[in-house]
Design a protein around this motif. Structure first.
Motif, mmCIF file in Angstrom:
data_model
loop_
_atom_site.group_PDB
_atom_site.id
_atom_site.type_symbol
_atom_site.label_atom_id
_atom_site.label_comp_id
_atom_site.label_asym_id
_atom_site.label_seq_id
_atom_site.Cartn_x
_atom_site.Cartn_y
_atom_site.Cartn_z
ATOM 1 N N ARG A 1 0.863 -0.951 0.090
ATOM 2 C CA ARG A 1 -0.140 0.385 -0.067
ATOM 3 C C ARG A 1 0.827 0.684 -0.249
ATOM 4 O O ARG A 1 1.699 0.906 0.233
ATOM 5 N N ILE A 2 0.073 1.694 -0.253
ATOM 6 C CA ILE A 2 0.899 3.829 0.013
ATOM 7 C C ILE A 2 1.254 4.577 1.009
ATOM 8 O O ILE A 2 -0.092 4.361 1.055
ATOM 9 N N LEU A 3 2.204 4.712 1.318
ATOM 10 C CA LEU A 3 1.875 5.211 3.115
ATOM 11 C C LEU A 3 2.021 6.664 2.687
ATOM 12 O O LEU A 3 0.905 7.678 3.859
ATOM 13 N N GLY A 4 2.436 7.177 1.972
ATOM 14 C CA GLY A 4 2.742 9.102 1.846
ATOM 15 C C GLY A 4 3.505 9.461 0.290
ATOM 16 O O GLY A 4 4.118 8.170 -0.657
ATOM 17 N N VAL A 5 3.177 10.607 0.289
ATOM 18 C CA VAL A 5 3.259 11.091 -1.460
ATOM 19 C C VAL A 5 4.393 12.662 -0.712
ATOM 20 O O VAL A 5 3.555 12.849 0.193
ATOM 21 N N GLY A 6 5.162 12.598 -1.898
ATOM 22 C CA GLY A 6 5.527 14.469 -1.533
ATOM 23 C C GLY A 6 5.723 14.307 -3.394
ATOM 24 O O GLY A 6 6.126 13.507 -4.104
ATOM 25 N N SER A 7 6.247 16.063 -3.226
ATOM 26 C CA SER A 7 7.096 16.175 -4.760
ATOM 27 C C SER A 7 7.785 17.569 -4.551
ATOM 28 O O SER A 7 7.847 18.181 -3.666
ATOM 29 N N PHE A 8 8.608 17.976 -5.207
ATOM 30 C CA PHE A 8 9.065 19.036 -5.432
ATOM 31 C C PHE A 8 9.090 19.678 -7.251
ATOM 32 O O PHE A 8 9.392 19.051 -7.781
ATOM 33 N N GLN A 9 9.325 20.635 -7.482
ATOM 34 C CA GLN A 9 9.291 21.634 -8.573
ATOM 35 C C GLN A 9 10.679 22.730 -8.658
ATOM 36 O O GLN A 9 10.305 23.455 -6.865
ATOM 37 N N PRO A 10 11.012 23.448 -9.466
ATOM 38 C CA PRO A 10 11.698 24.295 -9.536
ATOM 39 C C PRO A 10 10.802 25.550 -9.535
ATOM 40 O O PRO A 10 10.024 25.627 -9.530
ATOM 41 N N GLU A 11 11.722 26.578 -8.736
ATOM 42 C CA GLU A 11 10.446 27.742 -8.247
ATOM 43 C C GLU A 11 10.778 28.420 -10.329
ATOM 44 O O GLU A 11 9.554 29.405 -10.008
ATOM 45 N N HIS A 12 11.258 28.214 -10.957
ATOM 46 C CA HIS A 12 11.478 28.982 -12.396
ATOM 47 C C HIS A 12 10.778 28.768 -12.788
ATOM 48 O O HIS A 12 10.255 27.648 -13.935
ATOM 49 N N VAL A 13 9.457 29.516 -12.991
ATOM 50 C CA VAL A 13 8.393 29.360 -14.123
ATOM 51 C C VAL A 13 8.705 30.263 -16.146
ATOM 52 O O VAL A 13 8.868 31.255 -15.256
ATOM 53 N N VAL A 14 8.161 29.444 -16.631
ATOM 54 C CA VAL A 14 8.038 29.679 -18.168
ATOM 55 C C VAL A 14 7.339 29.690 -18.692
ATOM 56 O O VAL A 14 6.679 28.693 -18.606
ATOM 57 N N THR A 15 6.143 31.107 -18.551
ATOM 58 C CA THR A 15 5.535 31.036 -19.406
ATOM 59 C C THR A 15 5.167 30.955 -20.599
ATOM 60 O O THR A 15 6.686 30.646 -21.534
ATOM 61 N N ASN A 16 3.818 30.856 -21.356
ATOM 62 C CA ASN A 16 3.790 30.388 -22.701
ATOM 63 C C ASN A 16 4.580 31.688 -23.017
ATOM 64 O O ASN A 16 4.709 31.510 -23.900
ATOM 65 N N ALA A 17 4.173 32.501 -22.431
ATOM 66 C CA ALA A 17 4.415 34.041 -23.239
ATOM 67 C C ALA A 17 6.107 34.091 -23.265
ATOM 68 O O ALA A 17 7.124 34.754 -24.211
ATOM 69 N N ASP A 18 6.465 33.409 -22.579
ATOM 70 C CA ASP A 18 8.330 33.585 -22.113
ATOM 71 C C ASP A 18 8.785 33.122 -23.861
ATOM 72 O O ASP A 18 9.684 33.320 -24.165
ATOM 73 N N LEU A 19 8.329 31.214 -23.632
ATOM 74 C CA LEU A 19 8.383 30.952 -24.753
ATOM 75 C C LEU A 19 7.781 31.908 -25.828
ATOM 76 O O LEU A 19 9.019 31.618 -27.493
#
Length: 326
Positions: A11-29
């Protein structure tokens, strides 16, 4: 010879995640390639994605996500038996990520290995970890999907730079001592090596990710719903039993197409469908656990919900299983 004591399942006991802080928007691309927000949203459903800086390495992100999953249950990392890192974007095949990650989370000396099934990697990892626990090879396994796709993307290629992103997600698995506690169903998995060239790294001169988008889209919208239905059947359930669908966040149109086919086969209209891709992009093996963690934090997934996980991508590889939300 005596075999290890076995348990009913995992069984799954716990979950977690991580994302970098830098956001790249569609306008940036749009400042770099010929595109705009409307074009990207209409084709893949993405509004923004997170990109790691040069100093943030893939094992660093995996450690953050793994640590978060351990903290989710207050589990002592010294009690881990194995760490599995699903990834396809390590810069080199040696050393692997998992041994570094095991040390990073505080689990020195445990079994540690990488698993490369690309975007299906996390579901493959859950399947492998569940079988390890059921067979008695381990009692507690940390499974992490982690990718730094930004290292492999050609940022001048409009067909790929709009899609991929960086991040990590993790799940801690432990034993289900009785059949009533089993929270990970049998994995249904497979491959389609005859069309492997549709997603590949180009030759030594570029070393960049190439994807034949239309071919992959046609395959995914045709092949993945039957895999999902197979996982439901193997778990002894029906489509109506599924509370939440969390497919690999490849493309919002693919996600919606799979959900539509499941509803045609009896899934409920109120089945919650993950759409983490809108703000996270396609993070390959990290996308399923990251979506689960984000949805749980937002209250869209609750403890005890029946979740259907389905990963698919390069290889081509696919895998799915039903799990219970911790």
């Amino acid at each position: 010879m005596r075999l290890a004591d076995t348990v009913a399942g995992a069984r799954i006991l716990g979950v977690g995640s991580f994302q970098p802080e830098h956001v790249v928007t569609n306008a940036d691309l749009a400042k770099r390639v010929e595109t705009d927000d409307a074009w990207i949203r209409s084709r893949v459903g993405i509004a923004e994605r997170r990109i790691a800086d040069a100093e943030t390495l893939l094992p660093d992100m995996a450690v953050e996500a793994g640590t978060a999953a351990l903290k989710d249950t207050g589990f002592d990392p010294a009690g881990l038996d194995a760490v599995v890192v699903a990834t396809c974007t390590m810069p080199n095949p040696i050393p692997n990520a998992a041994a570094q990650v095991a040390t990073g989370v505080g689990a020195n000396g445990v079994a540690a290995f990488d698993l490369n099934a690309a975007c299906a990697g996390f579901s493959y990892g859950i399947g492998v970890a569940s079988d390890m626990i059921r067979a008695g090879s381990a009692r507690h396994v940390l499974v992490i999907g982690a990718e730094k796709l930004s290292d492999w993307v050609d940022w001048d290629d409009r067909s790929t730079c709009i899609i991929f992103a960086d991040g990590a997600g993790a799940a801690l698995l432990g034993p289900a001592e009785s059949p009533d506690e089993v929270g990970v169903g049998p994995v249904v998995w497979g491959s389609a090596g005859d069309i492997a060239s549709t997603i590949r790294i180009l030759g030594e001169s570029t070393n960049k990710l190439h994807q034949e988008g239309q071919a992959v889209f046609r395959w995914a919208t045709t092949a993945i719903a039957p895999v999902a239905l197979g996982a439901i059947e193997r778990a002894g359930l029906t489509p109506a039993d599924i509370d939440v669908l969390i497919p690999h966040q490849a493309n919002l149109r693919i996600v919606e197409a799979v959900a539509k086919k499941l509803r045609q086969k009896g899934a409920r209209e109120d089945m919650v469908v993950a759409d983490d891709i809108v703000h996270s992009g396609n993070t390959s093996s990290a996308s399923i656990p990251m979506a689960l963690d984000h949805m749980r934090t937002a209250g869209r997934v609750r403890s005890g919900d029946v979740l259907l996980l389905v990963g698919f991508g390069a290889g081509l590889s696919y895998a799915g299983q039903v799990v219970v939300c911790p």
